[in-house]
Design an enzyme around this catalytic site. Structure first.
Site, PDB file in Angstrom:
ATOM      1  N   GLY A   1      -5.398  10.513   2.848  1.00  0.00           N
ATOM      2  CA  GLY A   1      -6.001   9.245   3.253  1.00  0.00           C
ATOM      3  C   GLY A   1      -7.472   9.460   3.521  1.00  0.00           C
TER       4      GLY A   1
ATOM      5  N   CYS B   1      -3.071  16.907   2.712  1.00  0.00           N
ATOM      6  CA  CYS B   1      -4.454  16.544   3.036  1.00  0.00           C
ATOM      7  C   CYS B   1      -4.533  15.822   4.388  1.00  0.00           C
ATOM      8  CB  CYS B   1      -5.052  15.734   1.890  1.00  0.00           C
ATOM      9  SG  CYS B   1      -6.854  15.717   1.936  1.00  0.00           S
ATOM     10  N   TYR B   2      -4.790  14.516   4.396  1.00  0.00           N
ATOM     11  CA  TYR B   2      -4.810  13.822   5.693  1.00  0.00           C
ATOM     12  C   TYR B   2      -3.468  13.997   6.404  1.00  0.00           C
ATOM     13  CZ  TYR B   2      -5.385  10.175   9.213  1.00  0.00           C
ATOM     14  OH  TYR B   2      -5.477   9.501  10.404  1.00  0.00           O
TER      15      TYR B   2
ATOM     16  N   HIS C   1      -3.889  19.049  -3.033  1.00  0.00           N
ATOM     17  CA  HIS C   1      -2.988  18.000  -3.519  1.00  0.00           C
ATOM     18  C   HIS C   1      -2.024  18.556  -4.570  1.00  0.00           C
ATOM     19  CE1 HIS C   1      -4.925  14.508  -1.624  1.00  0.00           C
ATOM     20  NE2 HIS C   1      -6.001  15.293  -1.660  1.00  0.00           N
TER      21      HIS C   1
ATOM     22  N   GLU D   1       0.347  17.000  -5.920  1.00  0.00           N
ATOM     23  CA  GLU D   1       0.889  15.916  -6.752  1.00  0.00           C
ATOM     24  C   GLU D   1       0.088  15.661  -8.019  1.00  0.00           C
ATOM     25  OE1 GLU D   1      -0.645  15.699  -3.915  1.00  0.00           O
ATOM     26  OE2 GLU D   1      -1.740  13.842  -3.610  1.00  0.00           O
TER      27      GLU D   1
ATOM     28  N   ASP E   1       7.161  -5.122 -19.044  1.00  0.00           N
ATOM     29  CA  ASP E   1       7.398  -5.202 -17.600  1.00  0.00           C
ATOM     30  C   ASP E   1       8.198  -6.440 -17.207  1.00  0.00           C
ATOM     31  OD1 ASP E   1       5.734  -3.065 -17.818  1.00  0.00           O
ATOM     32  OD2 ASP E   1       3.958  -4.136 -17.130  1.00  0.00           O
TER      33      ASP E   1
ATOM     34  N   LYS F   1       4.570   3.078 -16.247  1.00  0.00           N
ATOM     35  CA  LYS F   1       5.038   2.465 -17.500  1.00  0.00           C
ATOM     36  C   LYS F   1       6.228   3.207 -18.127  1.00  0.00           C
ATOM     37  CE  LYS F   1       3.716  -0.936 -20.212  1.00  0.00           C
ATOM     38  NZ  LYS F   1       3.260  -2.210 -19.636  1.00  0.00           N
TER      39      LYS F   1
END
Ligand code: XMP
Length: 511
Positions: A58, A85-86, A172, A174, A230, A369
């Protein structure tokens, strides 16, 4: 078995830009994940009974006033937690450690030395490339914690308290810029949280079905169906969740590709939904008459779409919920992260407030997607629909440069159909390909006569995120064949050119 009671990992959102990516990585590791606000009450968390919690990054500094904080009790639930992180700062701050500004901020791919004995680093080499992006760092560990990674400028690049199953990384895991990041997340899930790997897209379907049913009860739902991936997947999911109580309005604005309206209608025949096709071509063409500016075209089409939608909704009477096929990238591209709006696409929150609904249902909001396509296949939608390339809401109106007329639409439809048919024979297809009717006329010769027809431009691009692209070097033989066929089959065209520009500097669509 996939039931709504799959093991769940909760991702608590503290405003980081990669929050959805974290949730996605967890799903890639075959564990169900759900993103909830950082301030989600403890009771709610307990009720969800997650097998693990991940605290996102964040933009805040945990020691500054107004920064979102965490409840000490969160760390005493006995549920394994990974702070990123945060999220790491939050863990340290709440548990009595200290967070301070970095003497040297770190941004980018940084070599990080890790403790290979840590359960979250199992199987990794001692030296890893990790994405760092921080101006604060943990300067004193909380009691019971030890540092499990460091870099040249950051002594505590990861920390852990194995007994309490609390882990945190300054970097990070991710993102793709941390090449072994998914392994770290997988280690957390399987080595620390005891994941069983019981999630797949079928599990998501089951969860969504039960959530939608609980929320909607015996009331009715309205969905704007464009025929895109979608909204189509959204329709199939809702039809299964609340059979007979879903009304889908398909506004055929006359700006579709060849046979598209009929194809969309056919795909939904036989499903438990009320399909309303509104033929609104005249309405749209009237409003677009003489309009040349791309943004004005978009605005007019967006507005008219809403008006048609409103008219139909009123005819239906009491409908409690509005459903939208919003997916995660829509939320980002519409400036949700403060990013600039390049084209006014995407209908996130774009419908008027004065259609009274009890609530909005967006069951795909957290998906990317490729996950939506997978869900569509799981729901039995035809591949022609789930594998469809994106088609802009304003349709062919933004592929006709300058004013839109019925005649030009017919010409473009014919040219585009030829191009798509020829490309469909390729083994590897570009991610997006279409024809554009430019506003340029040029002199030609056909038979013994001079012609003065339009120039059609062909575009075929390679992209994964549709935010950037490269042009695809299609074989000249193919281009030659397409050109010949277009001149013969699309009235009023005398020249065909191929677009060899990437994005940036161009965009994918011409308008
Ligand atoms: P651009 O042209 O911005 O296109 O590079 C990126 C992707 O977005 C689609 N696109 C739109 N989609 N309404 C939409 O729903 C729009 O106004 C619009 N403009 C572009 C485009 O087709 C591509 O997939």
């Amino acid at each position: 078995m996939n039931t709504p009671s799959n093991q769940l990992v909760l991702v608590l959102d503290f405003g980081g830009q990669y929050k959805e990516l974290i949730a996605r990585r967890v799903r890639e590791c075959r564990v169900a994940s759900e993103l909830k606000p950082g301030r989600t009450p403890l009771d709610e968390i307990k009720k969800l009974a997650p097998i693990g919690i991940i605290l996102t990054g964040g933009p805040d500094s945990v020691y500054k006033e107004g920064a979102p904080l965490a409840d000490l009790a969160l760390f005493e639930l006995g549920i394994p937690i990974l702070g990123i992180c945060y999220g790491m700062h939050l863990m340290a701050h709440t548990l009595g450690g200290q967070v301070s500004p970095c003497p040297v901020s770190e941004y980018g791919r940084i070599t990080t030395e890790i403790d290979e004995s840590s359960p979250i680093f199992a199987g990794l080499d001692g030296s890893q490339i990790c994405l760092m992006s921080h101006t604060d760092q943990v300067s004193r560990l909380p009691e019971g914690f030890k540092a499990s990674a460091h870099t040249d400028n950051c002594a505590i690049a990861a920390m852990e308290n194995r007994a309490r199953r609390l882990y945190a990384t300054q970097f990070h895991p991710e993102v793709e810029n941390t090449p072994n990041g998914t392994d770290i997340i997988r280690n957390f899930l399987y080595n620390v949280c005891g994941a069983a790997g019981d999630y797949d897209i079928g599990g998501y379907r089951a969860r969504m079905l039960s959530e939608i049913r609980e929320r909607v009860g015996d009331r009715r739902v309205l969905l704007g169906l464009s025929g895109g991936v979608d909204s189509s997947v959204c329709a199939a999911l809702l039809a299964e969740a609340v059979p007979g109580r879903l009304h889908c309005i398909f506004v055929d604005h006359g700006l579709m590709r060849q046979n598209e309206g009929d194809e969309v209608e056919a795909a939904f025949r036989g499903r438990e939904l009320h399909f309303i096709r509104v033929d609104a071509e005249e309405r749209f063409l009237k409003k677009l008459k003489g309009v040349r500016d791309p943004e004005r075209k978009r605005k007019i089409i967006g507005e008219e779409f809403v008006r048609v939608f409103e008219d139909e909704a009123k005819k239906l009477g009491d409908v409690d919920f509005l459903a939208q096929g919003t997916i995660y990238p829509d939320v980002v591209e519409s400036g949700a992260n403060g990013s600039a709006v390049i084209k006014s696409h995407h209908n996130v929150g774009g419908l008027p407030d004065d259609i009274a609904f009890r609530g909005i249902i967006e069951p795909l909001r957290g998906l990317f997607k490729d996950e939506v396509r997978e869900l569509g296949r799981e729901l039995g939608l035809p591949r022609a629909l789930t594998e469809r390339q994106p088609f802009p809401g304003p349709g062919l109106a933004v592929r006709i440069i300058g004013a839109v007329t019925k005649k030009k639409l017919e010409t473009l439809r014919a040219a585009d159909a030829v191009f798509r048919e020829e490309i469909s024979r390729l083994r590897v297809k570009p991610d997006m390909y279409f024809a554009v009717l430019t506003d340029t006329r040029s002199v030609g010769v056909m038979g013994d006569f001079r012609t003065y027809g339009y120039t059609v431009a062909l575009r075929a691009v390679k992209t994964t995120d549709f935010m950037t692209c490269e042009y695809v070097p299609l074989p000249h033989k193919l281009l030659g064949r397409v050109s010949g066929r277009i001149i013969n089959e699309a009235a009023g065209v005398s020249r065909v050119v191929y677009d060899v520009t990437g994005k940036p500097p161009a965009t994918i669509e011409w308008e």
